[in-house]
Design a protein around this motif. Structure first.
Motif, PDB file in Angstrom:
ATOM      1  N   ARG A   9       0.783  -1.234   0.000  1.00 15.69           N
ATOM      2  CA  ARG A   9       0.000   0.000   0.000  1.00 15.69           C
ATOM      3  C   ARG A   9       0.816   1.286   0.000  1.00 15.69           C
ATOM      4  O   ARG A   9       0.257   2.343   0.059  1.00 15.69           O
ATOM      5  CB  ARG A   9      -0.980   0.022   1.156  1.00 15.69           C
ATOM      6  CG  ARG A   9      -2.031  -1.012   1.049  1.00 15.69           C
ATOM      7  CD  ARG A   9      -2.982  -0.609  -0.039  1.00 15.69           C
ATOM      8  NE  ARG A   9      -3.957  -1.658  -0.225  1.00 15.69           N
ATOM      9  CZ  ARG A   9      -4.525  -1.924  -1.364  1.00 15.69           C
ATOM     10  NH1 ARG A   9      -4.233  -1.226  -2.426  1.00 15.69           N
ATOM     11  NH2 ARG A   9      -5.394  -2.875  -1.484  1.00 15.69           N
ATOM     12  N   ARG A  11       2.668   4.149  -1.852  1.00 18.64           N
ATOM     13  CA  ARG A  11       2.648   4.676  -3.213  1.00 18.64           C
ATOM     14  C   ARG A  11       4.039   5.124  -3.638  1.00 18.64           C
ATOM     15  O   ARG A  11       4.401   5.029  -4.783  1.00 18.64           O
ATOM     16  CB  ARG A  11       1.696   5.876  -3.304  1.00 18.64           C
ATOM     17  CG  ARG A  11       0.273   5.496  -3.249  1.00 18.64           C
ATOM     18  CD  ARG A  11      -0.131   4.964  -4.585  1.00 18.64           C
ATOM     19  NE  ARG A  11      -1.550   4.685  -4.570  1.00 18.64           N
ATOM     20  CZ  ARG A  11      -2.281   4.661  -5.630  1.00 18.64           C
ATOM     21  NH1 ARG A  11      -1.750   4.908  -6.793  1.00 18.64           N
ATOM     22  NH2 ARG A  11      -3.541   4.365  -5.557  1.00 18.64           N
ATOM     23  N   LEU A  39       5.048  -1.055  -8.860  1.00 12.22           N
ATOM     24  CA  LEU A  39       3.913  -1.479  -8.048  1.00 12.22           C
ATOM     25  C   LEU A  39       4.086  -2.913  -7.547  1.00 12.22           C
ATOM     26  O   LEU A  39       3.715  -3.232  -6.410  1.00 12.22           O
ATOM     27  CB  LEU A  39       2.610  -1.312  -8.825  1.00 12.22           C
ATOM     28  CG  LEU A  39       2.235   0.150  -9.104  1.00 12.22           C
ATOM     29  CD1 LEU A  39       1.031   0.231 -10.032  1.00 12.22           C
ATOM     30  CD2 LEU A  39       1.988   0.925  -7.821  1.00 12.22           C
ATOM     31  N   TYR A  44       1.958  -4.730  -4.459  1.00 18.21           N
ATOM     32  CA  TYR A  44       0.605  -4.765  -5.016  1.00 18.21           C
ATOM     33  C   TYR A  44       0.364  -6.097  -5.717  1.00 18.21           C
ATOM     34  O   TYR A  44       1.262  -6.628  -6.368  1.00 18.21           O
ATOM     35  CB  TYR A  44       0.410  -3.638  -6.027  1.00 18.21           C
ATOM     36  CG  TYR A  44       0.172  -2.291  -5.433  1.00 18.21           C
ATOM     37  CD1 TYR A  44      -1.052  -1.655  -5.576  1.00 18.21           C
ATOM     38  CD2 TYR A  44       1.162  -1.603  -4.740  1.00 18.21           C
ATOM     39  CE1 TYR A  44      -1.292  -0.401  -5.054  1.00 18.21           C
ATOM     40  CE2 TYR A  44       0.942  -0.355  -4.198  1.00 18.21           C
ATOM     41  CZ  TYR A  44      -0.283   0.236  -4.360  1.00 18.21           C
ATOM     42  OH  TYR A  44      -0.520   1.478  -3.835  1.00 18.21           O
ATOM     43  N   GLU A  48      -4.809  -5.444  -8.032  1.00 20.34           N
ATOM     44  CA  GLU A  48      -4.683  -4.088  -7.480  1.00 20.34           C
ATOM     45  C   GLU A  48      -3.947  -3.168  -8.454  1.00 20.34           C
ATOM     46  O   GLU A  48      -4.291  -1.987  -8.580  1.00 20.34           O
ATOM     47  CB  GLU A  48      -3.939  -4.121  -6.151  1.00 20.34           C
ATOM     48  CG  GLU A  48      -4.687  -4.826  -5.049  1.00 20.34           C
ATOM     49  CD  GLU A  48      -3.865  -5.013  -3.799  1.00 20.34           C
ATOM     50  OE1 GLU A  48      -4.454  -4.913  -2.713  1.00 20.34           O
ATOM     51  OE2 GLU A  48      -2.646  -5.266  -3.887  1.00 20.34           O
ATOM     52  N   ILE A  49      -2.955  -3.711  -9.120  1.00 17.73           N
ATOM     53  CA  ILE A  49      -2.223  -2.924 -10.123  1.00 17.73           C
ATOM     54  C   ILE A  49      -3.170  -2.549 -11.259  1.00 17.73           C
ATOM     55  O   ILE A  49      -3.187  -1.401 -11.709  1.00 17.73           O
ATOM     56  CB  ILE A  49      -1.003  -3.702 -10.660  1.00 17.73           C
ATOM     57  CG1 ILE A  49       0.026  -3.901  -9.548  1.00 17.73           C
ATOM     58  CG2 ILE A  49      -0.373  -2.973 -11.852  1.00 17.73           C
ATOM     59  CD1 ILE A  49       1.153  -4.855  -9.903  1.00 17.73           C
ATOM     60  N   GLU A  51      -6.414  -2.195 -11.143  1.00 17.24           N
ATOM     61  CA  GLU A  51      -7.327  -1.151 -10.674  1.00 17.24           C
ATOM     62  C   GLU A  51      -6.632   0.199 -10.604  1.00 17.24           C
ATOM     63  O   GLU A  51      -7.197   1.220 -10.998  1.00 17.24           O
ATOM     64  CB  GLU A  51      -7.880  -1.516  -9.298  1.00 17.24           C
ATOM     65  CG  GLU A  51      -8.858  -2.660  -9.314  1.00 17.24           C
ATOM     66  CD  GLU A  51      -9.281  -3.093  -7.928  1.00 17.24           C
ATOM     67  OE1 GLU A  51      -9.085  -2.319  -6.958  1.00 17.24           O
ATOM     68  OE2 GLU A  51      -9.805  -4.208  -7.802  1.00 17.24           O
ATOM     69  N   THR A  52      -5.407   0.211 -10.103  1.00 17.68           N
ATOM     70  CA  THR A  52      -4.649   1.452  -9.962  1.00 17.68           C
ATOM     71  C   THR A  52      -4.372   2.101 -11.317  1.00 17.68           C
ATOM     72  O   THR A  52      -4.467   3.323 -11.457  1.00 17.68           O
ATOM     73  CB  THR A  52      -3.314   1.184  -9.233  1.00 17.68           C
ATOM     74  OG1 THR A  52      -3.603   0.634  -7.951  1.00 17.68           O
ATOM     75  CG2 THR A  52      -2.498   2.453  -9.067  1.00 17.68           C
TER      76      THR A  52
END
Length: 86
Positions: A9, A11, A39, A44, A48-49, A51-52
């Motif tokens: 999580r 960034r 990422l 991640y 999740e990657i 979505e990001t």
């Protein structure tokens, strides 16, 4: 705790960003591959990657496979270890 738990999580992590930048230049990674690698190194999951970055999980897996091939890493863990090792 696993490697993913440590960086999950975040960034921005200057150590990871510097390591990825050093490695990206030597491995001839595309800008998207660099982002995916960063990422992954931050812990991640592929979904999740996706979505990001607003791309599909399948596309993330393709980028990750290209990065692993270019870096010479057989799997995700080996990839992260290779990139983050000094």
């Amino acid at each position: 705790r696993g490697l993913g738990d440590v960086y999950k999580r975040q960034r921005h992590n200057p150590d990871i960003e510097n390591a990825v930048a050093r490695y990206a230049a030597s491995a001839s990674l595309s800008p998207r591959e660099i982002t995916v690698l960063k990422l992954i190194a931050l812990g991640y999951r592929y979904d999740e990657i996706g979505e990001t970055l607003a791309i599909s999980g399948r596309t993330v897996k393709m980028h990750a496979a290209n990065v692993r091939r270019k870096v010479g890493a057989p799997n995700r863990l080996a990839l992260v270890r290779k990139v983050l090792s000094p």
